[in-house]
Write an enzyme that holds these catalytic residues in place. Structure first.
Site, PDB file in Angstrom:
ATOM      1  CB  SER A 263      -0.964  -0.061   1.183  1.00  0.00           C
ATOM      2  OG  SER A 263      -2.101   0.682   0.894  1.00  0.00           O
ATOM      3  CG  HIS A 405      -5.821  -2.610   1.235  1.00  0.00           C
ATOM      4  ND1 HIS A 405      -5.189  -2.227   0.071  1.00  0.00           N
ATOM      5  CD2 HIS A 405      -5.267  -1.879   2.227  1.00  0.00           C
ATOM      6  CE1 HIS A 405      -4.296  -1.286   0.357  1.00  0.00           C
ATOM      7  NE2 HIS A 405      -4.320  -1.063   1.659  1.00  0.00           N
TER       8      HIS A 405
HETATM    9  C1  GTR Z   1      -5.627   3.846   1.854  1.00  0.00           C
HETATM   10  C2  GTR Z   1      -5.146   4.862   0.906  1.00  0.00           C
HETATM   11  C3  GTR Z   1      -4.203   4.269  -0.062  1.00  0.00           C
HETATM   12  C4  GTR Z   1      -3.269   3.256   0.568  1.00  0.00           C
HETATM   13  C5  GTR Z   1      -3.688   2.701   1.879  1.00  0.00           C
HETATM   14  C6  GTR Z   1      -2.668   2.148   2.867  1.00  0.00           C
HETATM   15  O1  GTR Z   1      -6.631   4.277   2.667  1.00  0.00           O
HETATM   16  O2  GTR Z   1      -6.218   5.495   0.315  1.00  0.00           O
HETATM   17  O3  GTR Z   1      -3.567   5.172  -0.896  1.00  0.00           O
HETATM   18  O4  GTR Z   1      -1.962   3.556   0.448  1.00  0.00           O
HETATM   19  O5  GTR Z   1      -4.545   3.451   2.587  1.00  0.00           O
HETATM   20  O6  GTR Z   1      -1.509   2.554   2.943  1.00  0.00           O
HETATM   21  O7  GTR Z   1      -3.064   1.234   3.585  1.00  0.00           O
END
Ligand code: GTR
Length: 427
Positions: A263, A405
């Site tokens: 991320s 995610h």
């Molecule tokens: C999210 C964000 C992303 C991503 C992420 C993270 O909320 O919108 O750009 O990088 O977080 O780092 O977990």
């Protein structure tokens, strides 16, 4: 111009790879398995949960990507030598408009081993290291935890995987439990050395974190200009300092190294490898907007949103392109072009539409002509692989995992299958 990096190092690595045999495709899509596309129910659910953002493929606007192999003044790039100049031009554009310029001040780096012991039942030597930089009499330190395979358990010197951890700091005891975000037991068992640090220990991951991070030490507290480095670049810079440590470790072959992150850590990892050509492999997991994903697609997270919510990540100039993505002089496929001919591995996950899996895959694929120019095969097909099916062609690899995610042992396993080909832990 704020900074000047020589292209000699890159030119040498281009020559190195040009001499190397071009690897063949060895992973094919499983017959009968459909290429991935976003599940309609997931699209519907995410569209209604986060209104004002596009998750519908047919609503992606028509866009034209800037050609990595055509210079700003319209000249076609036809060989490795011309590419090294074009690469410099692209690097400058990314610095100026996306990640900011790093300082050019001289500094000194030192390492202190605070703790060292045998770990993982003798499989590794673990060290807790304090990395200190001194710049014009000012100092800054951060910690990194490292595991190096013991002589009896792996071929030495070992290649090394440097991991940017945007979630938490793992000391030796915590890391020994094989945390899925940085599974050291799995990594060391495959013959790699590894090290990780926590992003906020380098530059606090907060809007108001600047005064207590490393950037303020460089600037003596003067806040950043619109084209100065911000947190993502500082985290990537720290990964390079960890690699500096390994360069002076006889048990490690720092020439065989990767940088990885998830991320925001994945965005930092890609930029780290663009700035520091010593990293032979870069791995971005679910990095999305400002990382692996194409900005022009405006699918999921956008420049407007990311620069508003995380103003400390990118240089101030990026905000000008909020809602004006087509005017950006670069797009993220050119970040992969900056990595060529070195290896890049990108991963997405099925329900993480916010990070735009198709935009991540497409950016990687759109760098293929640069890899080809430099004599390396790379993923070039427009169809995405099916779920849970790593696809590797020469210098690039991609998988989309079932799930959301996150970064876990399955991602690491597939990434290390890829890394094995490029970093050869058994050598
Ligand atoms: C999210 C964000 C992303 C991503 C992420 C993270 O909320 O919108 O750009 O990088 O977080 O780092 O977990």
């Amino acid at each position: 111009m704020k900074s000047a990096v020589t292209s000699t190092g890159l030119f040498v690595s281009v020559l190195f790879f040009a001499l190397e045999a071009v690897p063949q495709d060895d992973v094919d899509f499983t017959p009968g398995n459909a290429p991935w596309k976003a599940d309609a129910n997931v699209v519907a659910a995410q569209s209604s949960k986060r209104t004002g953002f596009n998750y519908v493929e047919s609503s992606v606007p028509t866009y034209t990507l800037p050609d990595p192999l055509v210079t700003r003044d319209g000249k076609e790039v036809t060989d490795a030598k011309e590419w090294s100049e074009r690469r410099q031009e692209l690097l400058e554009l990314f610095r100026k408009n996306v990640y900011g310029y790093r300082p050019t001040l001289d500094y000194n780096t030192s390492f202190e081993v605070l703790e060292q012991r045998s770990a993982l039942e003798g499989l590794a030597i673990a060290r807790l290291i304090k990395i200190t930089i001194k710049v014009q009499g000012r100092g800054y330190s951060f910690l990194t935890t490292s595991f190096i395979p013991s002589r009896s358990s792996a071929k030495m010197p070992a290649p090394v995987l440097v991991h940017i951890n945007n979630r938490y700091f793992l000391d030796i005891d915590a890391a020994e439990a094989n945390d899925p975000f940085w599974p050291v037991r799995d990594i060391v068992s495959r013959g790699y050395a590894t090290a990780s640090f926590h992003t906020s220990d380098v530059d606090p991951d907060r809007k108001d974190g600047f005064p207590s991070g490393v950037r303020a030490v460089f600037s003596d507290g003067v806040p950043p200009d619109a084209d100065d480095w911000r947190a993502l670049s500082a985290w990537g810079w720290a990964a390079s300092r960890v690699l500096d440590y390994f360069e002076q470790c006889p048990e490690v072959d720092a020439k065989r190294s990767s940088v990885s992150g998830h991320s925001r850590g994945g965005k930092a990892a890609l930029w780290a490898a663009a700035e520091d050509t010593r990293f032979r492999v870069a791995y971005s997991n679910n990095s999305g907007c400002g990382g692996a994903a194409l900005s022009r697609r405006r699918y999921g997270e956008t420049i407007a949103r990311i620069t508003e919510v995380f103003p400390h990540w990118f240089c101030g100039n990026l905000t000008q392109f909020a809602g004006r993505e087509d005017e950006l002089p670069i797009d993220q496929h050119q970040l992969f072009a900056l990595l060529a001919p070195r290896a890049a591995y990108v991963t997405s996950s099925d329900t993480d539409l916010w990070a735009d899996p198709r935009g991540e895959y497409t950016a990687l694929r759109e760098a293929a002509p640069v890899y080809a120019l430099l004599g390396r095969k790379a993923i070039s097909t427009s169809e995405m692989p099916p779920l849970n099916t790593p696809h590797v062609v020469g210098a690039t690899g991609y998988h989309i995992r079932r799930g959301g995610h996150g970064l876990g042992v399955q991602d690491w396993g597939w990434f290390m299958d890829f890394a094995d080909r490029h970093l050869e832990p058994s050598k």
